[in-house]
Design a protein around this motif. Sequence first.
Motif, mmCIF file in Angstrom:
data_model
loop_
_atom_site.group_PDB
_atom_site.id
_atom_site.type_symbol
_atom_site.label_atom_id
_atom_site.label_comp_id
_atom_site.label_asym_id
_atom_site.label_seq_id
_atom_site.Cartn_x
_atom_site.Cartn_y
_atom_site.Cartn_z
ATOM 1 N N GLY A 122 0.782 -1.226 0.000
ATOM 2 C CA GLY A 122 0.000 0.000 0.000
ATOM 3 C C GLY A 122 0.819 1.284 0.000
ATOM 4 N N THR A 123 2.137 1.172 0.134
ATOM 5 C CA THR A 123 3.013 2.342 0.114
ATOM 6 C C THR A 123 3.417 2.630 -1.324
ATOM 7 O OG1 THR A 123 3.866 1.830 2.309
ATOM 8 C CG2 THR A 123 5.205 3.290 0.948
ATOM 9 N N LYS A 124 3.168 3.861 -1.779
ATOM 10 C CA LYS A 124 3.447 4.236 -3.161
ATOM 11 C C LYS A 124 4.746 5.023 -3.254
ATOM 12 C CE LYS A 124 -1.428 4.442 -4.287
ATOM 13 N NZ LYS A 124 -2.554 5.258 -4.737
ATOM 14 N N ARG A 125 5.519 4.685 -4.261
ATOM 15 C CA ARG A 125 6.776 5.380 -4.535
ATOM 16 C C ARG A 125 6.907 5.606 -6.037
ATOM 17 N NH1 ARG A 125 6.495 6.249 0.084
ATOM 18 N NH2 ARG A 125 7.927 5.678 1.742
ATOM 19 N N ILE A 126 7.554 6.706 -6.385
ATOM 20 C CA ILE A 126 7.865 7.032 -7.767
ATOM 21 C C ILE A 126 9.382 6.981 -7.906
ATOM 22 C CG2 ILE A 126 7.727 8.762 -9.602
ATOM 23 C CD1 ILE A 126 4.944 7.856 -8.697
ATOM 24 N N ASP A 127 9.857 6.168 -8.841
ATOM 25 C CA ASP A 127 11.293 6.050 -9.111
ATOM 26 C C ASP A 127 11.719 7.251 -9.954
ATOM 27 O OD1 ASP A 127 13.858 5.358 -10.046
ATOM 28 O OD2 ASP A 127 13.305 3.266 -10.413
ATOM 29 N N GLN A 128 12.757 7.956 -9.541
ATOM 30 C CA GLN A 128 13.225 9.121 -10.300
ATOM 31 C C GLN A 128 13.624 8.749 -11.720
ATOM 32 O OE1 GLN A 128 15.946 12.057 -8.930
ATOM 33 N NE2 GLN A 128 15.085 12.104 -6.867
ATOM 34 N N LEU A 129 14.158 7.543 -11.911
ATOM 35 C CA LEU A 129 14.527 7.118 -13.269
ATOM 36 C C LEU A 129 13.287 7.004 -14.146
ATOM 37 C CD1 LEU A 129 17.255 4.421 -12.506
ATOM 38 C CD2 LEU A 129 17.569 6.839 -13.081
ATOM 39 N N ASP A 130 12.201 6.453 -13.592
ATOM 40 C CA ASP A 130 10.936 6.383 -14.333
ATOM 41 C C ASP A 130 10.385 7.779 -14.599
ATOM 42 O OD1 ASP A 130 10.912 3.596 -14.452
ATOM 43 O OD2 ASP A 130 9.715 3.397 -12.618
ATOM 44 N N ALA A 131 10.534 8.680 -13.627
ATOM 45 C CA ALA A 131 10.047 10.048 -13.793
ATOM 46 C C ALA A 131 10.790 10.739 -14.940
ATOM 47 C CB ALA A 131 10.214 10.836 -12.490
ATOM 48 N N ASP A 132 12.099 10.562 -14.999
ATOM 49 C CA ASP A 132 12.883 11.156 -16.085
ATOM 50 C C ASP A 132 12.494 10.551 -17.432
ATOM 51 O OD1 ASP A 132 14.312 12.974 -14.513
ATOM 52 O OD2 ASP A 132 15.931 11.545 -14.137
ATOM 53 N N LYS A 133 12.315 9.231 -17.481
ATOM 54 C CA LYS A 133 11.903 8.569 -18.724
ATOM 55 C C LYS A 133 10.526 9.067 -19.167
ATOM 56 C CE LYS A 133 14.402 4.284 -17.879
ATOM 57 N NZ LYS A 133 14.264 2.869 -17.524
ATOM 58 N N PHE A 134 9.615 9.228 -18.216
ATOM 59 C CA PHE A 134 8.273 9.728 -18.521
ATOM 60 C C PHE A 134 8.354 11.118 -19.140
ATOM 61 C CE2 PHE A 134 4.482 12.128 -17.368
ATOM 62 C CZ PHE A 134 3.470 11.308 -17.846
ATOM 63 N N MET A 135 9.163 11.975 -18.569
ATOM 64 C CA MET A 135 9.295 13.335 -19.093
ATOM 65 C C MET A 135 9.898 13.311 -20.497
ATOM 66 S SD MET A 135 7.906 15.298 -16.914
ATOM 67 C CE MET A 135 8.476 16.977 -17.134
ATOM 68 N N GLU A 136 10.918 12.507 -20.718
ATOM 69 C CA GLU A 136 11.528 12.395 -22.040
ATOM 70 C C GLU A 136 10.522 11.882 -23.068
ATOM 71 O OE1 GLU A 136 14.540 13.174 -23.474
ATOM 72 O OE2 GLU A 136 14.944 14.266 -21.625
ATOM 73 N N ALA A 137 9.729 10.885 -22.686
ATOM 74 C CA ALA A 137 8.760 10.284 -23.604
ATOM 75 C C ALA A 137 7.644 11.264 -23.966
ATOM 76 C CB ALA A 137 8.169 9.025 -22.974
ATOM 77 N N ASN A 138 7.431 12.273 -23.152
ATOM 78 C CA ASN A 138 6.355 13.222 -23.400
ATOM 79 C C ASN A 138 6.828 14.567 -23.934
ATOM 80 O OD1 ASN A 138 3.591 12.087 -22.449
ATOM 81 N ND2 ASN A 138 5.103 11.313 -20.996
ATOM 82 N N LYS A 139 8.071 14.619 -24.355
ATOM 83 C CA LYS A 139 8.601 15.843 -24.961
ATOM 84 C C LYS A 139 7.998 16.031 -26.346
ATOM 85 C CE LYS A 139 13.210 16.729 -23.296
ATOM 86 N NZ LYS A 139 14.639 16.641 -23.601
ATOM 87 N N VAL A 140 7.670 17.266 -26.657
ATOM 88 C CA VAL A 140 7.191 17.603 -27.998
ATOM 89 C C VAL A 140 8.025 18.761 -28.522
ATOM 90 C CG1 VAL A 140 4.831 16.800 -27.623
ATOM 91 C CG2 VAL A 140 5.418 19.155 -27.106
ATOM 92 N N GLN A 141 8.148 18.811 -29.825
ATOM 93 C CA GLN A 141 8.872 19.923 -30.451
ATOM 94 C C GLN A 141 7.956 21.124 -30.528
ATOM 95 O OE1 GLN A 141 12.038 20.055 -31.467
ATOM 96 N NE2 GLN A 141 12.479 17.931 -30.951
ATOM 97 N N SER A 142 8.445 22.279 -30.119
ATOM 98 C CA SER A 142 7.625 23.491 -30.271
ATOM 99 C C SER A 142 7.868 24.059 -31.666
ATOM 100 C CB SER A 142 7.976 24.514 -29.199
ATOM 101 O OG SER A 142 9.325 24.905 -29.323
ATOM 102 N N HIS A 143 6.842 24.645 -32.216
ATOM 103 C CA HIS A 143 6.937 25.178 -33.577
ATOM 104 C C HIS A 143 7.018 26.671 -33.551
ATOM 105 C CE1 HIS A 143 6.232 21.239 -35.145
ATOM 106 N NE2 HIS A 143 5.087 21.135 -34.491
#
Length: 63
Positions: A42-63
């Motif tokens: 029941g204890t929730k944790r977020i792995d910083q490595l997963d957080a960084d990967k998530f941010m990279e995967a959601n990057k978009v190019q601005s126009h």
Amino acid sequence: MKEHLPRYMNLGQACKFFNVKSRNTLKKNFIDKGLPVVIINGTKRIDQLDADKFMEANKVQSH
């Protein structure tokens, strides 16, 4: 200077990492969109490595 956060962050620490004000925002904008969560007894944790990967995967190019 940025506060040191542990690799496996609790949800409050993850809010600081993502610079969001509430756990509801963290859940709605990150976890519900695919950010992995480690849950042990029941204890929730977020792995910083997963957080960084998530941010990279959601990057978009601005126009």
